[in-house]
Scaffold this motif. Structure first.
Motif, PDB file in Angstrom:
ATOM      1  N   ALA A   1     -37.704  53.004  12.083  1.00  0.00           N
ATOM      2  CA  ALA A   1     -37.026  53.634  13.055  1.00  0.00           C
ATOM      3  C   ALA A   1     -37.653  53.674  14.495  1.00  0.00           C
ATOM      4  O   ALA A   1     -36.742  53.181  15.442  1.00  0.00           O
ATOM      5  CB  ALA A   1     -36.617  55.283  12.758  1.00  0.00           C
ATOM      6  N   MET A   2     -38.678  53.747  14.507  1.00  0.00           N
ATOM      7  CA  MET A   2     -39.778  53.591  15.855  1.00  0.00           C
ATOM      8  C   MET A   2     -39.652  52.138  16.223  1.00  0.00           C
ATOM      9  O   MET A   2     -39.626  51.853  17.532  1.00  0.00           O
ATOM     10  CB  MET A   2     -41.258  53.952  15.859  1.00  0.00           C
ATOM     11  N   ASN A   3     -39.563  51.190  15.398  1.00  0.00           N
ATOM     12  CA  ASN A   3     -39.568  49.753  15.641  1.00  0.00           C
ATOM     13  C   ASN A   3     -38.091  49.433  16.408  1.00  0.00           C
ATOM     14  O   ASN A   3     -38.287  48.647  17.457  1.00  0.00           O
ATOM     15  CB  ASN A   3     -39.669  49.064  14.479  1.00  0.00           C
ATOM     16  N   HIS A   4     -36.955  49.971  15.972  1.00  0.00           N
ATOM     17  CA  HIS A   4     -35.644  49.552  16.368  1.00  0.00           C
ATOM     18  C   HIS A   4     -35.123  50.801  17.345  1.00  0.00           C
ATOM     19  O   HIS A   4     -34.323  50.454  18.112  1.00  0.00           O
ATOM     20  CB  HIS A   4     -34.670  49.205  15.211  1.00  0.00           C
ATOM     21  N   GLY A   5     -35.667  51.870  17.420  1.00  0.00           N
ATOM     22  CA  GLY A   5     -34.998  53.159  17.887  1.00  0.00           C
ATOM     23  C   GLY A   5     -33.816  53.406  17.361  1.00  0.00           C
ATOM     24  O   GLY A   5     -33.175  52.820  16.461  1.00  0.00           O
ATOM     25  N   GLY A   6     -33.608  54.780  17.350  1.00  0.00           N
ATOM     26  CA  GLY A   6     -32.447  55.326  16.465  1.00  0.00           C
ATOM     27  C   GLY A   6     -33.117  56.622  15.733  1.00  0.00           C
ATOM     28  O   GLY A   6     -33.827  57.279  16.049  1.00  0.00           O
ATOM     29  N   TYR A   7     -31.894  56.940  14.946  1.00  0.00           N
ATOM     30  CA  TYR A   7     -31.982  58.102  14.012  1.00  0.00           C
ATOM     31  C   TYR A   7     -33.012  57.837  12.840  1.00  0.00           C
ATOM     32  O   TYR A   7     -33.246  56.863  12.151  1.00  0.00           O
ATOM     33  CB  TYR A   7     -30.839  58.423  13.572  1.00  0.00           C
ATOM     34  N   SER A   8     -33.873  58.754  12.700  1.00  0.00           N
ATOM     35  CA  SER A   8     -34.908  58.742  11.638  1.00  0.00           C
ATOM     36  C   SER A   8     -34.711  59.883  10.569  1.00  0.00           C
ATOM     37  O   SER A   8     -34.511  60.987  11.076  1.00  0.00           O
ATOM     38  CB  SER A   8     -36.461  58.977  12.038  1.00  0.00           C
ATOM     39  N   ALA A   9     -34.143  59.659   9.530  1.00  0.00           N
ATOM     40  CA  ALA A   9     -33.804  60.491   8.336  1.00  0.00           C
ATOM     41  C   ALA A   9     -34.925  61.249   8.194  1.00  0.00           C
ATOM     42  O   ALA A   9     -34.816  62.817   7.767  1.00  0.00           O
ATOM     43  CB  ALA A   9     -33.068  59.963   7.153  1.00  0.00           C
ATOM     44  N   ALA A  10     -36.174  60.762   8.073  1.00  0.00           N
ATOM     45  CA  ALA A  10     -37.434  61.503   7.390  1.00  0.00           C
ATOM     46  C   ALA A  10     -37.775  62.860   8.538  1.00  0.00           C
ATOM     47  O   ALA A  10     -38.166  63.680   8.229  1.00  0.00           O
ATOM     48  CB  ALA A  10     -38.393  60.458   7.305  1.00  0.00           C
ATOM     49  N   LEU A  11     -37.450  62.143   9.797  1.00  0.00           N
ATOM     50  CA  LEU A  11     -37.791  63.259  10.910  1.00  0.00           C
ATOM     51  C   LEU A  11     -36.705  63.973  11.351  1.00  0.00           C
ATOM     52  O   LEU A  11     -36.676  65.201  12.081  1.00  0.00           O
ATOM     53  CB  LEU A  11     -38.433  62.758  11.908  1.00  0.00           C
ATOM     54  N   ASP A  12     -35.379  63.643  10.799  1.00  0.00           N
ATOM     55  CA  ASP A  12     -33.977  64.284  11.220  1.00  0.00           C
ATOM     56  C   ASP A  12     -34.174  64.337  12.785  1.00  0.00           C
ATOM     57  O   ASP A  12     -33.908  65.428  13.225  1.00  0.00           O
ATOM     58  CB  ASP A  12     -34.040  65.414  10.550  1.00  0.00           C
TER      59      ASP A  12
END
Length: 853
Positions: A289-300
């Motif tokens: 998610a950090m590489n592409h940007g957007g929603y991270s399910a792990a971090l919610d």
């Protein structure tokens, strides 16, 4: 006991209405401020200023270029702490607005009485000139009192402006702590942290040097990383561990500066300690998610677009519960407070199996880095900024504010186009310190633009175009160090962004892959490297140039005969290209000329000599960098270069390289030099023998004929960190190749009349004939008749001066007669020979084919 909030409210109410009476209000205001801060009031003044360490109206003498002098008086001075210059503004509406920055006539007379109206250009004028006045007072103080670390400009009853220079040079007073928060309004005194800052300026200003606090945090983090890396390497290669941990540490930094939700990664780690199976998939999801940007399910949570190459590989490692706990312990440190100037080196040590035992040792202390970066890069830039300010002031005084703003913006554009190269960058500490000082200068430029010229577009331009990591170029042969250097620059840049912009998110992608750090050999390119075969067709091998073991007889470190690498032949060697840069600065590797073949291999040494036929083969390794940078300056491609080198720079073979450039057409001039400077005390603490004897030189060159500043160490003592506290005797003049001012002794030629009549006698080269006093006694010195004629004490001039303080010159210590024991200071070595003792040279530690940092 009176409630502090009541006292503050009364103080603000009492002095907030004061105006237009600087002389009447200054001392009572500062007396009451001292009471509020809990510090003692200034002392009564003495007739002899040597006793006036903390007084009002401290006298100083200005020395003018025409030889005349004049007297000035500092409103409030505290030795070793600050110079305070007071003004008194007014909230009244004036009959006419005062001219900007240097008006004349009746307006100026009013300003001297303290009638500048706050919020007008006249008030800006008063504060700018007060800062310059405070700096001139600091400069006029006697040299033995040193430079005060702080300048305070006070508008009585309204605001304090703070400027600091912890380098001790007095040349780089900048906004403290930064350009967004250097002003303290009177109402801000209700904040405990503000009162504590002012109290420390009065009592312990060095405690406010953020780099010292950050250094302690950084050492703690590195120690945790070393333990974690050692644990992970039980099941994974060091290369995989290094890449994995670099992604981890940036994630920890990102959450601590709230690029990610605060403590979000730590919270996940705490859960994964109980369920380690979730660590790998959860971490990989976060990094993707950090590489592409957007929603991270792990971090919610939504995460920014980081990119930059760091998270292109989002692979994590399988960890057990204990290893996840080690990672959680590392994440518990305050990663936002790391000191990038040493962070990279300590991280590289933590991730390097061979160097881990020296964690914390032999990086270049920040104070030493600044000692070179300031004269190499920042001083010429500040000189250009002063010219731009002068032009803007002149135009503004004429009423042409648009042209004044344009002059400032032109300088800012140039500042953002500057390129700085470290051609042996290691983990990037020189590049980071340069970036920080350029960001500080940029802050001053934008403050002038927005606050003094009221140009509101300044901040918008800063967002679009500012000093950033793409301007800082590095060459480094170690892939891991090169990757860390790039990370160090981004961490430092983002720290500065959040320090000055608050919680404003940086532009995305947060990390950009500028490819400004190149992983390459800085000196050589070649078509290929071929193994050299022996007569039986088997590859020849040599010592790897790095691994050492302890000699059982002497106790000294010697090459480890078991550590062998192939002997190589380099086909078609040629000079490696360097990127074009306005400034070159750094600390190339320390390898003595006599050790090149042994430590680099005969093939590499031959390739160096083949590609540098104009240089003596006996020069130290660092001189290949020095020669290359000097030529770039003389060719006009680079403005200045500065290197830390071995202190053999003014000795015969290295001096020939320096002379070649000083006498060239166009010539090079040395504009700054320190011939003999202490190195790092942590070396000795880490068990590296003879570390106290390691000395370095610093030199800065620019094109053309110019005088320079020569600083000689006159006293040194241990400091709180790894840097020694050094006092200098400084002179200005033409610096010659022997790093001296005065008669150009290196240009002297031998007298033909003495040809074949003189001999320098027997000289020691290397340590083969050196024994300690104890070893000499075991050989029979003092007991065997006549042995004193063959085992004699020898020493360097520097060593004698340390043993005999206050006695200049080189004195001989002669042995006793008839085999009697000679008298010599404790700790001197002995030379086995028949002539006068020569100069011994200890092998200096180095990190291999990178940079010592």
């Amino acid at each position: 006991m009176t409630d502090i909030s009541t006292d503050i409210a009364a103080f603000v109410s009492r002095w907030g209405v004061s105006s237009a009476a600087e002389r009447a209000n200054c001392q009572p205001f500062l007396h009451e401020l001292c009471d509020l801060l809990g510090v003692r009031r200034p002392d009564p003044a003495h007739a002899d200023d040597r006793h006036n360490a903390y007084v009002f109206e401290r006298g100083v003498t200005f020395h003018h270029p025409d030889g005349s002098t004049s007297v000035g008086r500092i409103d409030l001075y505290k030795r070793g702490c600050f110079v305070l210059e007071a003004k008194q503004g007014s909230d009244q509406t004036p009959p006419e607005q005062l001219p900007l920055l240097g008006g004349t006539g009746s307006a100026t007379s009013k300003l001297k009485k303290g009638t500048a109206v706050r919020g007008t250009r006249g008030w800006d004028d008063a504060m700018v000139r007060a800062r310059g006045q405070a700096e001139s007072y600091a400069k006029a103080l006697p040299s033995e009192e040193g430079w005060p670390p702080f300048l305070i400009v006070a508008d009585i009853g309204h605001v304090f402006e703070l400027y600091a220079d912890f380098s001790g040079t007095g040349k780089h007073y900048t906004h403290f702590p930064d350009s967004s928060s250097f002003r303290i309004k009177l109402a801000d005194l209700d904040r405990a942290d503000i009162r504590e800052t002012l109290r420390l300026i009065w009592t312990d200003p060095q405690a406010l040097d953020a780099t010292k606090r950050a250094a302690r945090v950084t050492r703690d983090i590195a120690a945790r990383l070393a333990e974690l890396a050692k644990s992970l390497e039980e099941n994974h290669t060091p290369e995989r561990v290094a890449g994995f941990l670099m992604r981890c540490l940036f994630t920890m930094f990102a959450e601590d500066v709230e690029l990610l939700p605060a403590d979000s990664f730590k919270a996940k780690l705490a859960g994964w300690v109980k369920n380690p199976a979730g660590f790998r998939p959860g971490t990989e999801e976060i990094w993707a998610a950090m590489n592409h940007g957007g929603y991270s399910a792990a971090l919610d949570a939504h995460v920014p677009h980081f990119n930059g190459g760091l998270f292109a590989d989002s692979a994590a490692l399988e960890l057990n519960a204990h290893q996840v706990k080690l990672l959680l312990d590392a994440a518990s440190a305050d990663w936002s407070q790391v000191e990038p100037a040493i962070f990279g080196t300590l991280v590289e040590r933590a991730l390097n199996v061979r160097e881990r035992h020296k964690l914390g040792a032999h990086y270049t202390p920040r104070a030493y880095v600044e000692r070179l970066v300031l004269p190499t890069v920042i001083e010429p830039l500040r000189h250009d900024w002063q010219d731009a300010q002068a032009e803007a002031i002149t135009l503004a005084a004429r009423g042409d504010l648009e042209a004044a703003a344009r002059a400032v913006k032109t300088f800012h554009q140039r500042l953002c186009d500057i390129r700085v190269l470290d051609p042996a960058c290691g983990t990037g500490n020189f590049l980071y310190v340069t970036l920080e000082h350029m960001k500080r200068l940029e802050g001053e430029v934008l403050d002038f633009l927005t606050d003094k010229l009221h140009e509101d577009q300044g901040l918008l331009e800063l967002e679009r175009h500012s000093v950033d990591p793409h301007q800082f170029l590095g060459l480094e042969i170690n892939p891991r160090a090169a990757a860390i250097a790039e990370l160090v620059l981004w961490i430092g840049y983002l720290q500065w962004h959040f320090r000055t912009r608050g919680k404003v998110m940086p532009a995305q992608p947060v990390l950009r892959n500028f490819k400004n750090i190149r992983c390459q050999d800085a000196l050589l390119q070649y078509d290929r490297a071929e193994p050299v075969m022996d007569d039986d067709g088997r590859p020849k091998t040599r010592w790897d140039g790095i691994s050492v073991t302890t000699d059982l007889v002497t106790g000294r470190e010697i090459p480890d005969a078991k550590a062998q690498v192939p002997v190589l032949r380099f086909v078609a060697p040629r000079l490696a290209p360097w990127p074009k840069a306005d400034f070159i600065v750094g600390n190339p590797p320390f390898i003595g000329g006599k050790d090149l073949q042994q430590e680099l291999g005969e093939g590499m040494a031959q390739a160096l000599w083949e590609t540098h036929p104009h240089l003596p083969n006996s020069i130290d390794f660092v001189m290949y960098w020095w020669d290359r940078a000097a030529q770039a300056v003389r060719d006009g491609h680079t403005t200045r270069f500065g290197f830390i080198t071995t202190n053999s720079l003014p000795q015969t073979f290295s001096r020939r390289v320096v002379e070649h450039h000083l006498n060239g057409k166009p010539p090079l001039s040395l504009v700054f030099a320190i011939p003999d400077h202490p190195w790092v005390k942590a070396l000795e603490e880490a068990g590296i023998r003879d570390a106290a004897a390691v000395r370095v030189a610093m030199s800065v060159g620019q094109q053309g004929e110019a005088d320079g500043q020569l600083s000689r160490v006159v006293a040194e003592r241990a400091g709180d960190g790894d840097a020694a506290l050094v006092e200098f005797d400084t002179r200005n003049g033409k610096i010659h190749s022997d790093l001296k001012i005065g008669a150009n002794i290196p240009s002297a030629v031998p007298l033909q009349a003495n040809d074949k009549l003189c001999s320098p006698g027997v000289k020691l080269h290397g340590s083969g004939f050196i024994v300690t006093p104890d070893q000499a006694a075991q050989l029979g010195l003092g007991q065997v008749p006549g042995l004193g004629d063959h085992i004699r004490p020898y020493f360097e001039r520097q060593g004698f001066d340390r043993q005999q303080p206050g006695r200049p010159g080189h004195r001989s210590v002669r042995p006793g007669r008839n085999g009697g024991s000679p008298a010599f200071p404790p700790g001197l070595s002995m030379g086995v020979g028949t002539g006068e003792g020569g100069k011994g040279k200890q092998r200096q530690p180095h990190p291999g084919r990178g940079t010592i940092c």
